[in-house]
Design a protein around this motif. Structure first.
Motif, mmCIF file in Angstrom:
data_model
loop_
_atom_site.group_PDB
_atom_site.id
_atom_site.type_symbol
_atom_site.label_atom_id
_atom_site.label_comp_id
_atom_site.label_asym_id
_atom_site.label_seq_id
_atom_site.Cartn_x
_atom_site.Cartn_y
_atom_site.Cartn_z
ATOM 1 N N HIS A 1 13.515 -53.497 27.899
ATOM 2 C CA HIS A 1 13.251 -54.947 27.845
ATOM 3 C C HIS A 1 14.112 -55.573 26.754
ATOM 4 O O HIS A 1 14.099 -55.134 25.602
ATOM 5 C CB HIS A 1 11.765 -55.187 27.559
ATOM 6 N N ILE A 2 14.863 -56.633 27.118
ATOM 7 C CA ILE A 2 15.685 -57.385 26.161
ATOM 8 C C ILE A 2 15.351 -58.861 26.316
ATOM 9 O O ILE A 2 15.469 -59.416 27.412
ATOM 10 C CB ILE A 2 17.193 -57.157 26.391
ATOM 11 N N ASP A 3 14.942 -59.480 25.223
ATOM 12 C CA ASP A 3 14.626 -60.911 25.228
ATOM 13 C C ASP A 3 15.512 -61.609 24.202
ATOM 14 O O ASP A 3 15.335 -61.445 22.995
ATOM 15 C CB ASP A 3 13.146 -61.124 24.897
ATOM 16 N N LEU B 1 21.147 -48.565 5.817
ATOM 17 C CA LEU B 1 19.707 -48.790 5.846
ATOM 18 C C LEU B 1 19.288 -49.310 7.212
ATOM 19 O O LEU B 1 20.057 -49.979 7.901
ATOM 20 C CB LEU B 1 19.317 -49.798 4.758
ATOM 21 N N PRO B 2 18.080 -49.062 7.648
ATOM 22 C CA PRO B 2 17.659 -49.420 9.008
ATOM 23 C C PRO B 2 17.410 -50.916 9.164
ATOM 24 O O PRO B 2 17.127 -51.634 8.199
ATOM 25 C CB PRO B 2 16.366 -48.621 9.185
ATOM 26 N N THR B 3 17.502 -51.373 10.422
ATOM 27 C CA THR B 3 17.231 -52.763 10.751
ATOM 28 C C THR B 3 15.780 -53.128 10.484
ATOM 29 O O THR B 3 15.464 -54.293 10.265
ATOM 30 C CB THR B 3 17.583 -53.012 12.228
ATOM 31 N N CYS B 4 14.903 -52.163 10.475
ATOM 32 C CA CYS B 4 13.472 -52.426 10.316
ATOM 33 C C CYS B 4 13.128 -52.973 8.934
ATOM 34 O O CYS B 4 11.973 -53.357 8.700
ATOM 35 C CB CYS B 4 12.674 -51.151 10.581
ATOM 36 N N LEU B 5 14.078 -53.007 8.014
ATOM 37 C CA LEU B 5 13.824 -53.661 6.732
ATOM 38 C C LEU B 5 13.838 -55.177 6.881
ATOM 39 O O LEU B 5 13.260 -55.885 6.051
ATOM 40 C CB LEU B 5 14.869 -53.227 5.699
ATOM 41 N N ILE B 6 14.516 -55.668 7.914
ATOM 42 C CA ILE B 6 14.572 -57.102 8.171
ATOM 43 C C ILE B 6 13.682 -57.478 9.339
ATOM 44 O O ILE B 6 12.914 -58.432 9.270
ATOM 45 C CB ILE B 6 16.027 -57.541 8.444
ATOM 46 N N GLY C 1 6.164 -49.144 16.627
ATOM 47 C CA GLY C 1 6.373 -48.116 17.638
ATOM 48 C C GLY C 1 7.809 -48.140 18.125
ATOM 49 O O GLY C 1 8.751 -47.992 17.349
ATOM 50 N N THR C 2 7.995 -48.377 19.416
ATOM 51 C CA THR C 2 9.338 -48.460 19.995
ATOM 52 C C THR C 2 9.764 -49.903 20.241
ATOM 53 O O THR C 2 10.760 -50.142 20.920
ATOM 54 C CB THR C 2 9.385 -47.673 21.319
ATOM 55 N N SER C 3 9.040 -50.872 19.688
ATOM 56 C CA SER C 3 9.370 -52.290 19.840
ATOM 57 C C SER C 3 9.972 -52.822 18.543
ATOM 58 O O SER C 3 9.487 -52.515 17.451
ATOM 59 C CB SER C 3 8.127 -53.103 20.210
ATOM 60 N N VAL C 4 11.015 -53.626 18.682
ATOM 61 C CA VAL C 4 11.693 -54.235 17.534
ATOM 62 C C VAL C 4 11.616 -55.747 17.700
ATOM 63 O O VAL C 4 12.075 -56.300 18.713
ATOM 64 C CB VAL C 4 13.154 -53.772 17.428
ATOM 65 N N TYR C 5 11.037 -56.423 16.706
ATOM 66 C CA TYR C 5 10.870 -57.872 16.731
ATOM 67 C C TYR C 5 11.799 -58.497 15.687
ATOM 68 O O TYR C 5 11.570 -58.375 14.482
ATOM 69 C CB TYR C 5 9.422 -58.255 16.435
ATOM 70 N N CYS C 6 12.844 -59.152 16.173
ATOM 71 C CA CYS C 6 13.802 -59.850 15.299
ATOM 72 C C CYS C 6 13.804 -61.329 15.646
ATOM 73 O O CYS C 6 14.863 -61.945 15.807
ATOM 74 C CB CYS C 6 15.203 -59.258 15.451
ATOM 75 N N THR D 1 12.667 -49.386 22.704
ATOM 76 C CA THR D 1 12.393 -49.617 24.118
ATOM 77 C C THR D 1 12.317 -51.104 24.441
ATOM 78 O O THR D 1 12.746 -51.533 25.509
ATOM 79 C CB THR D 1 11.062 -48.946 24.518
ATOM 80 N N TYR D 2 11.790 -51.900 23.499
ATOM 81 C CA TYR D 2 11.641 -53.338 23.691
ATOM 82 C C TYR D 2 12.309 -54.059 22.519
ATOM 83 O O TYR D 2 12.009 -53.771 21.358
ATOM 84 C CB TYR D 2 10.168 -53.740 23.772
ATOM 85 N N LEU D 3 13.185 -55.013 22.840
ATOM 86 C CA LEU D 3 13.868 -55.807 21.819
ATOM 87 C C LEU D 3 13.541 -57.275 22.040
ATOM 88 O O LEU D 3 13.765 -57.827 23.125
ATOM 89 C CB LEU D 3 15.382 -55.597 21.887
ATOM 90 N N TYR D 4 13.022 -57.910 20.993
ATOM 91 C CA TYR D 4 12.723 -59.336 21.010
ATOM 92 C C TYR D 4 13.553 -59.995 19.915
ATOM 93 O O TYR D 4 13.295 -59.799 18.723
ATOM 94 C CB TYR D 4 11.236 -59.585 20.774
ATOM 95 N N ALA D 5 14.558 -60.764 20.322
ATOM 96 C CA ALA D 5 15.453 -61.423 19.347
ATOM 97 C C ALA D 5 15.577 -62.901 19.701
ATOM 98 O O ALA D 5 16.679 -63.455 19.764
ATOM 99 C CB ALA D 5 16.809 -60.736 19.328
ATOM 100 N N ARG D 6 14.469 -63.549 19.908
ATOM 101 C CA ARG D 6 14.464 -64.969 20.281
ATOM 102 C C ARG D 6 14.662 -65.854 19.045
ATOM 103 O O ARG D 6 14.467 -65.441 17.909
ATOM 104 C CB ARG D 6 13.146 -65.334 20.958
ATOM 105 N N PHE D 7 15.090 -67.089 19.316
ATOM 106 C CA PHE D 7 15.181 -68.136 18.285
ATOM 107 C C PHE D 7 16.087 -67.699 17.124
ATOM 108 O O PHE D 7 15.685 -67.740 15.958
ATOM 109 C CB PHE D 7 13.792 -68.515 17.768
#
Length: 360
Positions: free
Chosen positions: A210-212, A122-127, A132-137, A153-159
């Motif tokens: 972009h990787i955060d 199953l895809p990560t987008c369930l969590i 769009g092309t941005s993933v916020y984790c 294209t953009y990954l935000y995995a802060r905190f």
């Protein structure tokens, strides 16, 4: 004579008639007095206690109600119960029913749930949140990089609680050159192929830009984990890093503030080939010297709050060319270091602005 005797007899009868009601009323009153006297004589005055402290007033209302209305609760005599209607089979089931057991249920963590979803395909987008092309984790209790959609294209995995970055964490986010050529529908051979595609391979076939990973617990990064063809911004501040991995040539901004970086943990000339690097933030670490050489594209360099004590003359300027002016590098911070910048005037004569720091 007869007339007078008759009149006397009539008057005598009248007198007797008037006297009769008076005697009757007196007798009735006397009988009432006798009855009251009899009632008073029937009182048991010997059992009367004038002291109220000797009386028990608990349940007074309940006893008063019972004395006035009687016991209204229906009484059931022993031996009058109706026979039970429970069938024999029901009795057997109840007799053989075991005691109830309680099982504790623990809520799975986001990380374990994500691992389960990944194992199920199953895809990560369930969590995480995918827009769009941005993933916020952000702040979802991750302990590793989740599998990302190929178009990310953009990954935000802060905190989160990520501790280790592996080489395969971003696998599939850059298209191999041959696959890109095959999907383009254009075929070249030899030198023609090289000339037509050598300048566009990275920008066209790459994905992640972009990787955060700010505010995690990252302590180790595998050497080629961030060698992505079009990665422009890498944000890894507030972690536990003591060294930096190899960096891609496409990098424009690197933020590694508030770590445990040491000068020995930065590869020699690691920034020399980064021709696009403009912002380098390495403040609040444990660096002993400025990492050189620095690319000419650099615009901002933050090194405050480190252990830098000296500056080489060729750190920013070319000592052999006194006429050269490095106009792009306008922001240099060296405050919070044990260094007196006034001792090294030849190190920054080519800069449009003096570095921020101590001069006394």
């Amino acid at each position: 004579m007869r007339i007078s005797a008759l009149l006397g007899l009539i008057s005598l009868v009248i007198q007797e008639t008037e006297a009769l009601p008076l005697w009757t009323e007196g007798a009735a009153k006397q009988e009432e007095l006798q009855d009251e006297g009899t009632a008073d004589n029937n009182l048991e005055l010997g059992s009367y206690d004038p002291n109220l402290d000797n009386y028990d007033f608990s349940n007074y209302e309940e006893r008063a109600i019972k004395s006035d209305y009687g016991d209204l609760t229906p009484k059931t005599q022993a031996g009058t119960l109706a026979p039970s209607t429970m069938s024999a089979s029901t009795k057997i089931v109840m007799a053989t029913k075991g005691p109830r057991t309680w099982t504790s249920v623990t809520n799975p963590s986001i990380s374990s749930l994500l691992n389960l979803l990944t194992a199920m395909g199953l895809p990560t987008c369930l969590i995480c949140v995918c827009l769009g092309t941005s993933v916020y984790c952000e702040d979802v209790d991750l302990d590793h990089i989740p599998p990302l959609p190929q178009e990310t294209t953009y990954l935000y995995a802060r905190f989160n609680h990520i501790t280790h970055i592996q080489s395969g964490d971003f696998k599939g986010l850059s298209m191999p050159l041959q696959d890109f050529i095959d999907q383009s529908g254009i075929h070249f051979t030899g030198n023609v192929f090289r000339k037509r595609f050598q300048n566009i391979t990275c920008s066209d076939r790459g994905k992640l830009k972009h990787i955060d990973l700010s505010n995690n617990c990252i302590s180790t990064i595998e050497e080629d984990a961030f060698l992505l063809p079009v990665l422009q911004e890498l944000l890894i501040p507030e972690n536990n890093l003591a060294s930096l991995p190899r960096l891609p040539a496409s990098l424009v901004r690197l933020d590694a503030q508030f770590n445990k970086l040491q000068s020995s943990g930065i590869l020699p000339e690691s920034f020399k080939e980064l021709k696009n690097l403009q912002f380098l933030y390495l403040s609040n670490n444990k660096l002993d010297y400025i990492p050189v050489p620095l690319p000419l594209s650099l615009r901002s360099l933050h090194l405050q709050n480190n252990h830098i004590q000296t500056i080489a003359e060729d750190t920013f300027c070319d000592p052999q060319d006194q006429t050269h002016i490095r106009r792009t590098l306008e922001d240099i911070r060296l405050d919070g270091n044990p260094i007196n910048l006034s001792f090294f005037p030849n190190a920054y004569f080519c800069l449009p602005r003096l570095p921020i720091g101590s001069y006394i």
